[in-house]
Design a protein around this motif. Structure first.
Motif, short mmCIF file in Angstrom:
data_model
loop_
_atom_site.label_atom_id
_atom_site.label_comp_id
_atom_site.label_asym_id
_atom_site.label_seq_id
_atom_site.Cartn_x
_atom_site.Cartn_y
_atom_site.Cartn_z
N HIS A 156 -0.10 2.08 13.88
CA HIS A 156 -0.89 3.25 13.50
C HIS A 156 -0.97 4.28 14.63
O HIS A 156 -0.85 5.48 14.37
N LEU A 187 -8.09 5.56 -5.12
CA LEU A 187 -6.97 6.05 -4.31
C LEU A 187 -6.57 7.48 -4.72
O LEU A 187 -6.25 8.30 -3.87
N HIS A 247 -14.18 -3.16 5.25
CA HIS A 247 -14.63 -2.34 4.12
C HIS A 247 -16.15 -2.30 4.07
O HIS A 247 -16.77 -1.24 3.94
N ALA A 268 1.16 4.04 5.96
CA ALA A 268 0.79 2.75 5.37
C ALA A 268 1.62 1.65 6.01
O ALA A 268 2.20 0.80 5.34
N GLY A 320 -8.17 5.72 5.92
CA GLY A 320 -8.18 5.19 4.57
C GLY A 320 -9.21 4.13 4.26
O GLY A 320 -8.86 3.03 3.79
N HIS A 321 -10.48 4.43 4.51
CA HIS A 321 -11.56 3.54 4.07
C HIS A 321 -11.86 3.90 2.62
O HIS A 321 -12.74 4.71 2.30
N LEU A 322 -11.14 3.25 1.73
CA LEU A 322 -11.05 3.66 0.33
C LEU A 322 -12.38 3.64 -0.41
O LEU A 322 -12.63 4.47 -1.29
N PHE A 337 0.82 -1.21 0.00
CA PHE A 337 0.00 0.00 0.00
C PHE A 337 0.85 1.26 0.00
O PHE A 337 0.48 2.28 -0.58
N HIS A 365 0.41 4.43 -2.50
CA HIS A 365 0.23 5.79 -2.01
C HIS A 365 1.30 6.72 -2.58
O HIS A 365 1.01 7.86 -2.95
N GLU A 379 -9.13 9.70 -3.18
CA GLU A 379 -8.86 9.82 -1.75
C GLU A 379 -7.73 10.82 -1.49
O GLU A 379 -7.82 11.65 -0.58
N GLU A 385 -3.94 4.54 7.05
CA GLU A 385 -4.67 3.42 6.48
C GLU A 385 -5.60 2.81 7.54
O GLU A 385 -5.40 2.95 8.73
N LYS A 386 -6.64 2.11 7.05
CA LYS A 386 -7.53 1.43 7.98
C LYS A 386 -6.85 0.16 8.51
O LYS A 386 -6.01 -0.41 7.82
#
Length: 331
Positions: free
Chosen positions: A78, A274, A168, A72, A122-124, A17, A21, A277, A95-96
């Motif tokens: 996190h 992405l 998700h 990421a 980051g809930h895309l 990821f 990004h 986002e 990111e989630k």
């Protein structure tokens, strides 16, 4: 060159990821990708060369150079990475999931408010065309059925399939259903990793809506579908085929003999979620536009994922006690 219309960005993590990004940040005209940090310097060098940015020698060094960071890294990092960035006055796209625990997540939300910094999660799929297509047609669902299955890949197995894939759909369902969760009944099993690789959850909301969500990362094929029932009609979405069917009274071609119902069949062009986002993150940081997926949205999704995990644990205890499955604690 950095201008008032550009956000100086640093990337934390050069994995799967992190690389994506970095590519999107480098291509975004509202971002200036300054540097990338990863403890694996050789991996960091590969990605940095690809996107033509610098390599930070430490996280502190990265923070000194940028206005915002995109994190990421694995979920366990996190909280410390995000909190350090916020305390340094930097905006954060993490990111989630937002954090590993609810206590950490709430602490990050409070810290973002206290420092007046953007904290985006980051809930895309909130930035996807399918999310827009669904929410334009179904506003008060009665029942939702979501399936997200895929073949096994080692990537992502540091967390369960609930935090890897199911979150998700949990986030999408929570965004659609305007009601608190009343109860969750879930089952799951670890098959190819140390965490659950397949799970099913039945989520009942206080307003009466029910959502049945299935996630698997040990399937033979990839499938992403969602069905929604409401007073407005019935909607079926195939996210892989990018097709949606809606049966209601206001849209589409009349269906003879159905008492006035119509059928609408639409498809959408795949856009780069992405990239969208990233554009939203830069706009929030530079121009203070509202954050679509803020810390509290991340908290709500994490809370649901933890409740699913707790329900799976309780279900397993019942099955072990009844003898349905072996109890590893007994000989």
């Amino acid at each position: 060159m950095n201008t008032a219309q550009q956000l100086r960005v640093g990337i934390v993590g050069a994995g799967h990821f992190g690389r994506f990004h970095a590519l999107k940040s480098a291509a975004n005209p509202t971002e200036e990708l300054i540097a990338l940090f990863d403890p694996d310097l050789s991996r960091a060098g590969v990605v940095a060369d690809e996107v033509r940015c610098g390599i930070a020698t430490s996280y502190e060094n990265l923070l000194d150079q940028v206005d915002a960071v995109i994190i990421a890294a694995p979920a366990e990092y996190h909280f410390p990475l995000t909190s350090q960035a916020l305390c340094a006055g930097k905006h954060v796209l993490v990111e989630k999931p937002i954090a590993a625990t609810l206590e950490e997540a709430h602490s990050l939300a409070e810290l973002a408010e206290r420092t007046d910094r953007v904290l985006q999660v980051g809930h895309l799929l909130r930035y996807s065309a399918e999310h827009t297509a669904i929410t334009e047609r179904i506003r008060r669902p009665l029942y939702i059925e979501a399936t997200r299955i895929a073949p096994f890949k080692p990537r992502g197995t540091d967390v369960s399939v609930i935090l890897d894939l199911m979150i998700h759909d949990l986030d999408l369902v929570l965004a659609i259903v305007d009601s608190p969760i009343a109860e969750i009944d879930a089952l799951g099993a670890a098959v190819s990793s140390a965490h659950e690789d397949i799970a099913n959850a039945r989520v009942r909301f206080e307003n009466g809506c029910v959502a049945a969500i299935t996630a698997s990362r040990i399937s033979l094929k990839t499938e992403r579908r969602m069905r929604l029932f409401s007073q407005d009609g019935y909607l079926s979405a195939d996210f892989m085929e990018r097709k949606l069917s809606f049966i209601g009274r206001e849209r589409g071609i009349p269906l003879p003999g159905t008492g006035g119902f119509r059928r609408e069949a639409i498809s959408w062009k795949d856009h780069d979620n992405l990239a969208v986002e990233h554009a939203a993150f830069a706009a929030s940081c530079l121009h203070r536009t509202p954050v679509l997926v803020d810390a509290y949205a991340g908290i709500r999704a994490l809370d649901a994922a933890i409740k699913v995990t707790d329900s799976i644990r309780k279900s397993r205890q019942i099955m072990e006690y009844s003898g349905l499955i072996p109890n590893p604690g007994k000989e």
